[in-house]
Design a protein around this motif. Structure first.
Motif, PDB file in Angstrom:
ATOM      1  N   MET A 195       0.893  -1.310  -0.044  1.00 30.23           N
ATOM      2  CA  MET A 195       0.120   0.099  -0.194  1.00 30.23           C
ATOM      3  C   MET A 195       1.045   1.489   0.020  1.00 30.23           C
ATOM      4  SD  MET A 195      -3.096   1.212  -0.594  1.00 30.23           S
ATOM      5  CE  MET A 195      -4.636  -0.117   0.055  1.00 30.23           C
ATOM      6  N   GLU A 196       2.184   1.457   0.665  1.00 30.85           N
ATOM      7  CA  GLU A 196       2.803   2.136   0.825  1.00 30.85           C
ATOM      8  C   GLU A 196       3.830   2.507  -0.883  1.00 30.85           C
ATOM      9  OE1 GLU A 196       3.394   4.776   2.879  1.00 30.85           O
ATOM     10  OE2 GLU A 196       1.802   3.465   3.997  1.00 30.85           O
ATOM     11  N   GLU A 197       4.293   1.727  -1.367  1.00 31.95           N
ATOM     12  CA  GLU A 197       4.505   1.528  -2.103  1.00 31.95           C
ATOM     13  C   GLU A 197       3.225   2.088  -3.390  1.00 31.95           C
ATOM     14  OE1 GLU A 197       5.494  -1.708  -6.374  1.00 31.95           O
ATOM     15  OE2 GLU A 197       6.149  -2.658  -4.445  1.00 31.95           O
ATOM     16  N   LEU A 198       1.996   2.019  -2.927  1.00 30.03           N
ATOM     17  CA  LEU A 198       1.268   2.322  -4.042  1.00 30.03           C
ATOM     18  C   LEU A 198       1.133   3.525  -4.139  1.00 30.03           C
ATOM     19  CD1 LEU A 198      -1.961  -0.289  -4.232  1.00 30.03           C
ATOM     20  CD2 LEU A 198      -0.389  -0.331  -6.192  1.00 30.03           C
ATOM     21  N   TYR A 199       1.274   3.977  -2.810  1.00 33.35           N
ATOM     22  CA  TYR A 199       0.430   5.509  -2.572  1.00 33.35           C
ATOM     23  C   TYR A 199       1.882   6.161  -2.716  1.00 33.35           C
ATOM     24  CZ  TYR A 199      -2.736   4.588   1.129  1.00 33.35           C
ATOM     25  OH  TYR A 199      -4.122   4.323   1.234  1.00 33.35           O
ATOM     26  N   LYS A 200       3.010   5.862  -3.526  1.00 37.02           N
ATOM     27  CA  LYS A 200       4.328   6.211  -3.528  1.00 37.02           C
ATOM     28  C   LYS A 200       4.422   6.577  -5.476  1.00 37.02           C
ATOM     29  CE  LYS A 200       6.944   5.528   0.406  1.00 37.02           C
ATOM     30  NZ  LYS A 200       9.023   5.292   0.863  1.00 37.02           N
ATOM     31  N   GLU A 201       4.139   5.443  -5.981  1.00 33.09           N
ATOM     32  CA  GLU A 201       4.562   5.481  -7.703  1.00 33.09           C
ATOM     33  C   GLU A 201       2.778   6.254  -8.291  1.00 33.09           C
ATOM     34  OE1 GLU A 201       6.873   4.037  -7.997  1.00 33.09           O
ATOM     35  OE2 GLU A 201       7.879   4.873  -6.187  1.00 33.09           O
ATOM     36  N   ILE A 202       2.187   5.255  -8.321  1.00 32.19           N
ATOM     37  CA  ILE A 202       0.773   5.578  -9.016  1.00 32.19           C
ATOM     38  C   ILE A 202       0.530   7.364 -10.147  1.00 32.19           C
ATOM     39  CG2 ILE A 202      -2.052   5.843  -8.704  1.00 32.19           C
ATOM     40  CD1 ILE A 202      -0.165   2.904  -8.882  1.00 32.19           C
ATOM     41  N   ASP A 203       0.669   7.176 -10.407  1.00 35.61           N
ATOM     42  CA  ASP A 203       0.358   8.719 -11.083  1.00 35.61           C
ATOM     43  C   ASP A 203      -1.510   8.642 -11.740  1.00 35.61           C
ATOM     44  OD1 ASP A 203       3.365   9.780 -11.777  1.00 35.61           O
ATOM     45  OD2 ASP A 203       3.579   8.064 -12.561  1.00 35.61           O
ATOM     46  N   LEU A 204      -1.987   7.714 -12.135  1.00 34.12           N
ATOM     47  CA  LEU A 204      -2.939   7.695 -12.332  1.00 34.12           C
ATOM     48  C   LEU A 204      -3.776   6.843 -12.104  1.00 34.12           C
ATOM     49  CD1 LEU A 204      -1.477   7.906 -16.207  1.00 34.12           C
ATOM     50  CD2 LEU A 204      -3.091   9.862 -15.187  1.00 34.12           C
ATOM     51  N   PHE A 238      -8.180   6.067  -1.951  1.00 39.53           N
ATOM     52  CA  PHE A 238      -7.319   5.787  -2.097  1.00 39.53           C
ATOM     53  C   PHE A 238      -6.084   7.299  -3.083  1.00 39.53           C
ATOM     54  CE2 PHE A 238      -4.419   4.447  -5.728  1.00 39.53           C
ATOM     55  CZ  PHE A 238      -3.427   3.282  -4.729  1.00 39.53           C
ATOM     56  N   ALA A 239      -6.873   7.646  -4.376  1.00 40.88           N
ATOM     57  CA  ALA A 239      -6.331   8.129  -5.005  1.00 40.88           C
ATOM     58  C   ALA A 239      -5.601   9.440  -4.188  1.00 40.88           C
ATOM     59  CB  ALA A 239      -7.400   8.665  -6.246  1.00 40.88           C
ATOM     60  N   LYS A 240      -6.217  10.076  -3.188  1.00 42.65           N
ATOM     61  CA  LYS A 240      -6.075  11.132  -2.895  1.00 42.65           C
ATOM     62  C   LYS A 240      -5.124  11.067  -1.481  1.00 42.65           C
ATOM     63  CE  LYS A 240      -9.791  13.957  -0.847  1.00 42.65           C
ATOM     64  NZ  LYS A 240     -11.242  14.280  -0.895  1.00 42.65           N
ATOM     65  N   ASN A 241      -4.337   9.636  -1.104  1.00 42.24           N
ATOM     66  CA  ASN A 241      -3.283   9.552  -0.834  1.00 42.24           C
ATOM     67  C   ASN A 241      -2.358   9.486  -1.507  1.00 42.24           C
ATOM     68  OD1 ASN A 241      -4.728   9.735   1.575  1.00 42.24           O
ATOM     69  ND2 ASN A 241      -5.738   7.936   1.423  1.00 42.24           N
ATOM     70  N   CYS A 242      -2.269   8.643  -3.378  1.00 40.19           N
ATOM     71  CA  CYS A 242      -1.325   9.257  -4.062  1.00 40.19           C
ATOM     72  C   CYS A 242      -0.525  10.569  -3.589  1.00 40.19           C
ATOM     73  CB  CYS A 242      -1.460   8.414  -4.998  1.00 40.19           C
ATOM     74  SG  CYS A 242      -2.532   6.573  -4.793  1.00 40.19           S
ATOM     75  N   ILE A 243       0.972  10.407  -3.354  1.00 44.47           N
ATOM     76  CA  ILE A 243       2.000  11.634  -3.813  1.00 44.47           C
ATOM     77  C   ILE A 243       1.597  12.335  -5.050  1.00 44.47           C
ATOM     78  CG2 ILE A 243       3.885  12.186  -3.188  1.00 44.47           C
ATOM     79  CD1 ILE A 243       4.104  10.542  -1.191  1.00 44.47           C
TER      80      ILE A 243
END
Length: 490
Positions: free
Chosen positions: A108-117, A148-153
């Motif tokens: 989950m932390e990886e996803l938050y850091k990596e996701i662009d779209l 979820f998306a709002k937590n993505c950096i």
């Protein structure tokens, strides 16, 4: 809306896709991997118990067995699986759960850091699905995806796939406008989504306390969904819960760019990765297949009504261009992706082209003989249809029931016929809003997007212009050919 080349836009991007095992999701993933192999990573959220079983499901349902990926297999050859392993990560989860059901905190932390779209195409599409199931996926699932998306950096935007038919049984020109929170199609009262959730929970608790059997629970929750949808003005549970999903996204997005794509009826591929690929009996395909098999000789469908449909690859092209054009715009925009505005086709022509195909290329029955199709009848009003049903089926059934009083061997026959008639009438009730639909979907936003694509010289690579479709050629030589090959299996 400044134009950005989609290939440049997608390069080194990390994308989360929900609904990747669905028809539209598969075509979307295939297109991204084919046109931009330098996409950084695609995380595909699938229902599974763990990462290993999630990846197995992705490989089994999406890549290994599907002809859809044959073009890429030819390109990569023996390296195809290693390419997939490098670019695709299967994530065990569920949009209907908080945190998308992802249990691995490190992931989950990886996803938050990596996701662009984030691309949300997960949905349950049955018109009369259990209300609790449909609400959890189509409504609360949208909220969970947005949270979820709002937590993505690094998040650029959320693209949500809805349906044009969230408009209900509208007529005339239907605009590309968002729903405001609490809006209904009947101006009787305000729609409170939290109250709908409470109602679902109370009904489930009541049924469980009564010790309701599984089939009773299912039928009751299905009926509840239809009742609530029609109370607020929507014809079925599917479009009702999708409309509520749009409301939630609009309410909770804050300043996050949100694109909502509303396709009409999605059909087989027009051109990419090759013409005619499809799976399952999708909306109009059930009647077409039934007609070709000689089992469907009449249908409730206004011959003059427009059958608004778009090939799946064109829908995917619109999604990619919409993402590219609206990244970091801090706005919400709606796109109708359909053909009724620019290149309409009437029900009578769909019927005509299907008849032409099956006369020239009849299906073969179990005895090895060609199936002859009849002319077929389209009833343009429910009154004429129900009159026909009474004369053709209901009245003979009443006679049969009378005979069964004196001859018990007809009892089971009566029960069987009664169930078939009830089932048929249920389907008619669910589908009649679309077979008699009177609306035209305004696609002003989509047309502006197409103009941008036209000026860029990328029309061939990202075509989603319905005017480019020759309906007779597409239905006869592409769509039904694909339906027979991939669904009816020849």
């Amino acid at each position: 809306m400044e134009f950005v080349n989609p290939l440049s836009f997608l390069k080194d991007k990390t994308i989360l896709v929900t609904g990747a095992t669905g028809f539209l999701g598969k075509v979307f993933v295939e297109k991204i991997l084919r046109i931009q192999p330098n996409v950084k990573k695609m995380y595909l959220l699938v229902r599974a118990t763990n990462a290993k079983s999630a990846m197995k499901r992705i490989l089994d349902e999406v890549y290994v067995e599907k002809d859809l990926f044959n073009v890429q297999r030819d390109i990569f050859g023996a390296n195809f699986k290693s390419f997939i392993s490098e670019k695709v990560v299967a994530v065990a989860g569920d949009v209907s759960e908080v945190n998308l059901g992802v249990q691995d905190s490190k992931l989950m932390e990886e996803l938050y850091k990596e996701i662009d779209l984030v691309v949300n195409s997960a949905a349950t599409t049955d018109f009369d699905e259990r209300y609790d199931f449909s609400f959890n996926v189509n409504t609360m699932g949208a909220l969970n995806v947005m949270s979820f998306a709002k937590n993505c950096i690094k998040i650029n935007m959320v693209l949500h796939v809805s349906t044009a038919y969230v408009c209900g049984e509208g007529s005339g020109l239907i605009p590309e406008k968002p729903f405001y929170n609490g809006e209904t199609l009947k101006c009787t009262c305000r729609l409170e989504i939290t109250e709908e959730k409470k109602l679902i929970d109370e009904k489930l608790n009541q049924l469980q306390a009564q010790g309701a059997a599984k089939n009773e629970l299912t039928s009751t929750m299905k009926e509840l969904g239809i009742q609530r949808a029609r109370f607020y003005g929507w014809p079925n549970t599917y479009v009702f819960t999708k409309a509520m999903g749009e409301m939630i996204l609009g309410k909770y997005r804050d300043n996050l760019p949100l694109v909502i794509v509303r396709p009409t009826i999605i059909t087989s591929t027009f051109a990419e990765p090759f013409p005619g690929w499809t799976e399952g009996l999708r909306t109009i395909d059930g009647p077409i297949a039934g007609y070709g098999k000689g089992k469907l000789t009449f249908l409730l469908a206004n011959p003059k009504a427009i059958c608004d449909m778009m090939p799946v690859d064109m829908v995917v092209n619109s999604m990619i261009m919409a993402m590219t054009a609206n990244t970091r715009q801090s706005s919400q925009i709606i796109y109708h992706i359909g053909s009724s505005m620019r290149n309409p086709i009437k029900m009578t022509n769909v019927h005509k082209f299907a008849r032409q195909y099956f006369i020239e290329h009849p299906l073969i029955n179990k005895a090895g003989k060609p199936i002859k199709v009849c002319k077929g009848t389209l009833f343009k009003t429910t009154a004429s249809f129900y009159t026909y049903m009474r004369i053709r089926y209901v009245m003979p059934l009443k006679v049969l029931k009378l005979i069964s009083v004196f001859d018990k061997k007809y009892k089971d026959v009566c029960i069987g016929h009664g169930k078939k008639i009830k089932f048929a009438m249920r389907l008619v009730d669910l589908y009649k809003p679309y077979m008699l639909f009177k609306g035209i979907f305004d696609d002003t936003n989509s047309q502006k997007l197409r103009m941008k694509v036209g000026k860029s010289g990328l029309v061939d690579a990202f075509n989603f212009d319905p005017k480019s479709i020759d309906w007779e050629d597409y239905i006869i030589n592409t769509h039904i050919v694909g339906l027979v090959k991939y669904v009816l299996k020849g």
